[in-house]
Design a protein around this motif. Sequence first.
Motif, PDB file in Angstrom:
ATOM      1  N   ILE A  35       0.808  -1.249   0.090  1.00 11.96           N
ATOM      2  CA  ILE A  35       0.019   0.062  -0.083  1.00 11.96           C
ATOM      3  C   ILE A  35       0.832   1.250   0.001  1.00 11.96           C
ATOM      4  CG2 ILE A  35      -1.753   1.258   1.382  1.00 11.96           C
ATOM      5  CD1 ILE A  35      -2.860  -1.247   2.182  1.00 11.96           C
ATOM      6  N   LEU A  36       1.987   1.274   0.772  1.00 14.55           N
ATOM      7  CA  LEU A  36       2.777   2.216   0.862  1.00 14.55           C
ATOM      8  C   LEU A  36       3.419   2.521  -0.543  1.00 14.55           C
ATOM      9  CD1 LEU A  36       4.286   2.244   4.603  1.00 14.55           C
ATOM     10  CD2 LEU A  36       2.716   3.783   3.310  1.00 14.55           C
ATOM     11  N   LEU A  37       3.766   1.585  -1.259  1.00 10.59           N
ATOM     12  CA  LEU A  37       4.313   1.868  -2.638  1.00 10.59           C
ATOM     13  C   LEU A  37       3.663   2.490  -3.540  1.00 10.59           C
ATOM     14  CD1 LEU A  37       5.925  -1.753  -3.295  1.00 10.59           C
ATOM     15  CD2 LEU A  37       7.080   0.188  -2.821  1.00 10.59           C
ATOM     16  N   LEU A  38       2.257   2.484  -3.444  1.00 14.56           N
ATOM     17  CA  LEU A  38       1.168   3.480  -4.180  1.00 14.56           C
ATOM     18  C   LEU A  38       1.675   5.013  -4.213  1.00 14.56           C
ATOM     19  CD1 LEU A  38      -2.160   1.833  -3.754  1.00 14.56           C
ATOM     20  CD2 LEU A  38      -0.531   1.391  -5.695  1.00 14.56           C
ATOM     21  N   PRO A  39       1.879   5.458  -3.096  1.00 17.46           N
ATOM     22  CA  PRO A  39       2.292   7.323  -3.208  1.00 17.46           C
ATOM     23  C   PRO A  39       3.425   6.986  -3.930  1.00 17.46           C
ATOM     24  CG  PRO A  39       1.564   6.476  -0.871  1.00 17.46           C
ATOM     25  CD  PRO A  39       1.526   4.987  -1.949  1.00 17.46           C
ATOM     26  N   GLY A  40       4.551   6.181  -3.711  1.00 19.43           N
ATOM     27  CA  GLY A  40       5.902   6.162  -4.198  1.00 19.43           C
ATOM     28  C   GLY A  40       5.808   6.068  -5.926  1.00 19.43           C
ATOM     29  N   ALA A  41       4.866   5.412  -6.163  1.00 18.43           N
ATOM     30  CA  ALA A  41       4.865   5.160  -7.836  1.00 18.43           C
ATOM     31  C   ALA A  41       4.099   6.431  -8.185  1.00 18.43           C
ATOM     32  CB  ALA A  41       3.573   4.077  -8.158  1.00 18.43           C
ATOM     33  N   CYS A  42       3.046   6.917  -7.546  1.00 23.11           N
ATOM     34  CA  CYS A  42       2.720   8.225  -7.976  1.00 23.11           C
ATOM     35  C   CYS A  42       3.510   9.549  -7.984  1.00 23.11           C
ATOM     36  CB  CYS A  42       1.487   8.825  -7.146  1.00 23.11           C
ATOM     37  SG  CYS A  42      -0.048   7.763  -7.465  1.00 23.11           S
ATOM     38  N   ALA A  43       4.668   9.395  -7.039  1.00 22.28           N
ATOM     39  CA  ALA A  43       5.506  10.189  -6.986  1.00 22.28           C
ATOM     40  C   ALA A  43       6.361  10.348  -8.193  1.00 22.28           C
ATOM     41  CB  ALA A  43       6.338  10.363  -5.769  1.00 22.28           C
ATOM     42  N   VAL A  44       6.959   8.840  -8.396  1.00 21.23           N
ATOM     43  CA  VAL A  44       7.696   8.832  -9.607  1.00 21.23           C
ATOM     44  C   VAL A  44       7.064   9.322 -10.886  1.00 21.23           C
ATOM     45  CG1 VAL A  44       8.645   6.920 -11.041  1.00 21.23           C
ATOM     46  CG2 VAL A  44       8.919   6.903  -8.534  1.00 21.23           C
ATOM     47  N   VAL A  45       5.902   9.189 -11.009  1.00 22.11           N
ATOM     48  CA  VAL A  45       5.167   9.713 -12.435  1.00 22.11           C
ATOM     49  C   VAL A  45       4.929  11.138 -12.430  1.00 22.11           C
ATOM     50  CG1 VAL A  45       2.911   9.643 -13.572  1.00 22.11           C
ATOM     51  CG2 VAL A  45       3.715   7.659 -12.555  1.00 22.11           C
ATOM     52  N   PHE A  46       4.639  11.880 -11.126  1.00 21.18           N
ATOM     53  CA  PHE A  46       4.630  13.266 -11.239  1.00 21.18           C
ATOM     54  C   PHE A  46       6.191  13.807 -11.453  1.00 21.18           C
ATOM     55  CE2 PHE A  46       0.378  12.735  -9.077  1.00 21.18           C
ATOM     56  CZ  PHE A  46      -0.019  13.509  -9.962  1.00 21.18           C
ATOM     57  N   GLY A  47       6.896  13.097 -10.723  1.00 18.49           N
ATOM     58  CA  GLY A  47       8.346  13.575 -10.765  1.00 18.49           C
ATOM     59  C   GLY A  47       9.199  13.773 -12.260  1.00 18.49           C
ATOM     60  N   TYR A  48       8.596  12.497 -12.935  1.00 19.49           N
ATOM     61  CA  TYR A  48       8.785  12.417 -14.240  1.00 19.49           C
ATOM     62  C   TYR A  48       8.300  13.425 -15.254  1.00 19.49           C
ATOM     63  CZ  TYR A  48       9.179  10.413 -19.035  1.00 19.49           C
ATOM     64  OH  TYR A  48       9.451  10.176 -20.445  1.00 19.49           O
ATOM     65  N   LEU A  49       6.953  13.520 -15.144  1.00 20.66           N
ATOM     66  CA  LEU A  49       6.306  14.692 -15.866  1.00 20.66           C
ATOM     67  C   LEU A  49       6.888  16.142 -15.466  1.00 20.66           C
ATOM     68  CD1 LEU A  49       2.456  13.083 -15.482  1.00 20.66           C
ATOM     69  CD2 LEU A  49       4.178  13.175 -17.502  1.00 20.66           C
ATOM     70  N   GLY A  50       7.041  16.362 -14.117  1.00 17.82           N
ATOM     71  CA  GLY A  50       7.664  17.546 -14.052  1.00 17.82           C
ATOM     72  C   GLY A  50       8.868  17.889 -14.403  1.00 17.82           C
ATOM     73  N   LEU A  51       9.767  16.920 -14.518  1.00 18.42           N
ATOM     74  CA  LEU A  51      11.087  17.304 -15.063  1.00 18.42           C
ATOM     75  C   LEU A  51      10.863  17.524 -16.735  1.00 18.42           C
ATOM     76  CD1 LEU A  51      13.123  14.200 -13.803  1.00 18.42           C
ATOM     77  CD2 LEU A  51      13.520  16.694 -13.438  1.00 18.42           C
ATOM     78  N   GLN A  52       9.633  17.199 -17.328  1.00 17.08           N
ATOM     79  CA  GLN A  52       9.521  17.593 -18.574  1.00 17.08           C
ATOM     80  C   GLN A  52       8.665  18.930 -18.727  1.00 17.08           C
ATOM     81  OE1 GLN A  52       7.418  14.350 -20.537  1.00 17.08           O
ATOM     82  NE2 GLN A  52       9.270  12.993 -20.482  1.00 17.08           N
ATOM     83  N   GLU A  53       8.204  19.186 -17.715  1.00 17.59           N
ATOM     84  CA  GLU A  53       7.585  20.572 -17.983  1.00 17.59           C
ATOM     85  C   GLU A  53       8.643  21.848 -17.479  1.00 17.59           C
ATOM     86  OE1 GLU A  53       4.326  21.486 -18.414  1.00 17.59           O
ATOM     87  OE2 GLU A  53       3.906  19.181 -19.113  1.00 17.59           O
ATOM     88  N   LYS A  54       8.304  22.701 -18.339  1.00 15.03           N
ATOM     89  CA  LYS A  54       9.115  24.062 -18.140  1.00 15.03           C
ATOM     90  C   LYS A  54       8.768  24.908 -16.864  1.00 15.03           C
ATOM     91  CE  LYS A  54      10.639  24.742 -22.722  1.00 15.03           C
ATOM     92  NZ  LYS A  54      10.738  25.573 -23.903  1.00 15.03           N
ATOM     93  N   ASN A  55       7.376  24.998 -16.533  1.00 19.13           N
ATOM     94  CA  ASN A  55       6.787  25.714 -15.521  1.00 19.13           C
ATOM     95  C   ASN A  55       6.341  24.478 -14.365  1.00 19.13           C
ATOM     96  OD1 ASN A  55       7.106  27.859 -17.023  1.00 19.13           O
ATOM     97  ND2 ASN A  55       4.949  27.787 -17.992  1.00 19.13           N
ATOM     98  N   TRP A  56       7.280  24.179 -13.697  1.00 19.77           N
ATOM     99  CA  TRP A  56       6.835  23.156 -12.673  1.00 19.77           C
ATOM    100  C   TRP A  56       7.014  24.020 -11.245  1.00 19.77           C
ATOM    101  CZ3 TRP A  56       5.544  18.566 -11.571  1.00 19.77           C
ATOM    102  CH2 TRP A  56       5.756  17.897 -10.166  1.00 19.77           C
ATOM    103  N   PRO A  57       5.673  23.990 -10.879  1.00 20.94           N
ATOM    104  CA  PRO A  57       5.503  24.727  -9.651  1.00 20.94           C
ATOM    105  C   PRO A  57       6.498  24.230  -8.289  1.00 20.94           C
ATOM    106  CG  PRO A  57       3.485  23.910 -10.038  1.00 20.94           C
ATOM    107  CD  PRO A  57       4.565  23.255 -11.016  1.00 20.94           C
ATOM    108  N   ALA A  58       7.150  24.857  -7.493  1.00 21.70           N
ATOM    109  CA  ALA A  58       8.249  24.442  -6.422  1.00 21.70           C
ATOM    110  C   ALA A  58       7.543  23.811  -5.341  1.00 21.70           C
ATOM    111  CB  ALA A  58       9.019  25.619  -6.024  1.00 21.70           C
ATOM    112  N   GLU A  59       6.189  24.085  -5.232  1.00 25.83           N
ATOM    113  CA  GLU A  59       5.564  23.530  -4.115  1.00 25.83           C
ATOM    114  C   GLU A  59       5.408  22.176  -4.139  1.00 25.83           C
ATOM    115  OE1 GLU A  59       3.952  26.203  -5.554  1.00 25.83           O
ATOM    116  OE2 GLU A  59       4.788  27.834  -4.544  1.00 25.83           O
ATOM    117  N   LEU A  60       5.177  21.585  -5.403  1.00 20.01           N
ATOM    118  CA  LEU A  60       4.986  20.142  -5.689  1.00 20.01           C
ATOM    119  C   LEU A  60       6.163  19.354  -5.444  1.00 20.01           C
ATOM    120  CD1 LEU A  60       2.605  20.194  -8.791  1.00 20.01           C
ATOM    121  CD2 LEU A  60       2.038  19.798  -6.626  1.00 20.01           C
ATOM    122  N   THR A  61       7.219  19.973  -5.501  1.00 20.46           N
ATOM    123  CA  THR A  61       8.510  19.411  -5.245  1.00 20.46           C
ATOM    124  C   THR A  61       8.707  18.806  -3.814  1.00 20.46           C
ATOM    125  OG1 THR A  61       9.868  20.686  -6.646  1.00 20.46           O
ATOM    126  CG2 THR A  61      11.100  19.433  -5.333  1.00 20.46           C
TER     127      THR A  61
END
Length: 84
Positions: A35-61
Amino acid sequence: MSEPEKKSPPPPASEQPRELRSGCLTAVLFVVGVILLLPGACAVVFGYLGLQEKNWPAELTAWVVAGLAVGAGGILLIITAWRR
């Protein structure tokens, strides 16, 4: 007079019988770890998408880092359950 009996040293830690944990506790640790792996998987997806965006909000880091930390905790729980 008889000689006193020589006591043998205790066996090394690797030869001592391990205390077995109940199967129910192992299963609970494993399920909680998954169950604790699920937030980690979401963080990996959001982190990957954030690396591709030019306007990444610092609060999401901080949320991505927290999700990765929770995922790492899940991995540790699974490893702990697997070794017992």
